[in-house]
Design an enzyme around this catalytic site. Structure first.
Site, PDB file in Angstrom:
ATOM      1  CG  ASP A  36      -1.990   1.072   1.192  1.00 34.05           C
ATOM      2  OD1 ASP A  36      -2.570   1.304   0.112  1.00 34.05           O
ATOM      3  OD2 ASP A  36      -2.232   1.716   2.228  1.00 34.05           O
ATOM      4  CB  SER A  74      -6.355   3.098   0.107  1.00 37.16           C
ATOM      5  OG  SER A  74      -4.978   3.354  -0.041  1.00 37.16           O
ATOM      6  CD  GLN A  92      -4.249   1.410  -2.970  1.00 36.14           C
ATOM      7  OE1 GLN A  92      -3.450   2.265  -3.314  1.00 36.14           O
ATOM      8  NE2 GLN A  92      -4.174   0.784  -1.802  1.00 36.14           N
TER       9      GLN A  92
END
Length: 294
Positions: A211, A235, A285
């Site tokens: 991430d 996110s 993502q």
């Protein structure tokens, strides 16, 4: 090892291991904590990694995680414990599926589905790794990069650094105008110390790392930067597929690009390769991206 201000190397890795070592509160429930110093919101990779720890601890250790899909639904409070509740969706002959929910103040901040598979043989192929990338030892370290931009340091100059991150191109936290547009965001990474041999722990550490830079590929496509003069982001979801055995404490190239951005959202995809060219994982993502002050 420390630079006098920030825990780095094995000291930082040991702190990461503490964050990933959840306390069991029941047969299918766990409690996690955030580091004592960190951003104003819980880092997304942390809650995803902890959720995978919780799910994995309820599965036969002979079954290895091969995919996870998660949604970030509320910002996490770093000073409050995070409760993790795991639901056993199915245990079949080859696969186990779990759903893990992270809660604070009685409300979900993240939920994730993860699938685990027993080892099997089958077809094997992959796309080739990028060839035009210098090796990690020839890429500037994070300390080298940060020394050029002390005013952009912020909280990142205070929190531990358990991951050795080496940007092949310009990172997203440089000054506005200092970053040329590049369709690829390529970063060498490794856990900056020694991890135990547990494959689940390496998967959780890779999830934690995945991430860090993925969404930055959306900005890279436009030569944009984070923070003042640029954008802020969060996110929205995160998916990760594990393809082949690996160690998260050995170098891997995170090759990221963004196929689309629209509606204040950006989509990012990433592939992870070992130094000998094996593809160990893929990530996707979507994130929310807004101009600072908008």
């Amino acid at each position: 090892m420390s630079d006098g201000r920030v825990a780095v190397g094995q000291a930082a890795v040991d702190q990461l291991l503490e964050v990933l070592d959840l306390d069991p509160t029941g047969e299918m429930t766990f409690r996690g904590m955030s580091p004592p110093v960190g951003p104003q919101r819980v880092y997304g990779g942390q809650v995803a990694g902890q959720a995978l720890v919780a799910a994995g601890r309820t599965v036969d250790p002979e079954r290895f995680v091969h995919s996870l899909h998660g949604y970030f639904v509320r910002p996490g409070d770093p000073v409050e414990p995070i409760a993790y509740e795991v639901e056993n969706i199915r245990d079949g002959r080859s696969f186990s599926v779990r759903r893990a929910v992270a809660l604070q103040h009685g409300k979900p901040i993240f939920f994730m589905s993860a699938s685990f598979q027993r080892a099997e043989e089958g077809l094997d192929h992959q796309a080739p790794a990028p060839l035009d990338v210098p090796p990690p030892q020839d890429v500037p370290t994070m300390t080298d990069r940060l020394s050029r931009y002390p005013e952009r340091l912020g909280i990142w100059g205070q929190i531990p650094r358990p991951i050795d991150v080496r940007y092949v191109g310009e990172p997203g936290w440089v000054r506005p105008g200092d970053r040329p547009a590049d369709p690829h965001q390529r970063v060498w990474m490794r856990i900056d110390g020694k991890l135990p041999d547990d494959p689940l722990l390496h998967a959780c550490a890779l999830t934690y790392a995945s991430d860090l830079t993925l969404l930055d590929s959306v900005l890279s496509a436009h030569g944009e930067v984070w923070g003042p003069g640029g954008l802020v982001g969060a996110s929205l979801d995160h998916a990760l597929w594990f393809h082949r055995p690996f160690r998260a404490d050995e170098w891997f190239l995170y090759d990221c690009l963004s196929p689309s951005a629209s509606g204040a959202r950006g989509l990012a995809t990433g592939r992870m390769f070992t130094t000998d060219g094996r593809q160990i994982a893929s990530a996707v993502q979507e994130g929310l991206l807004r101009r600072v002050g908008a």
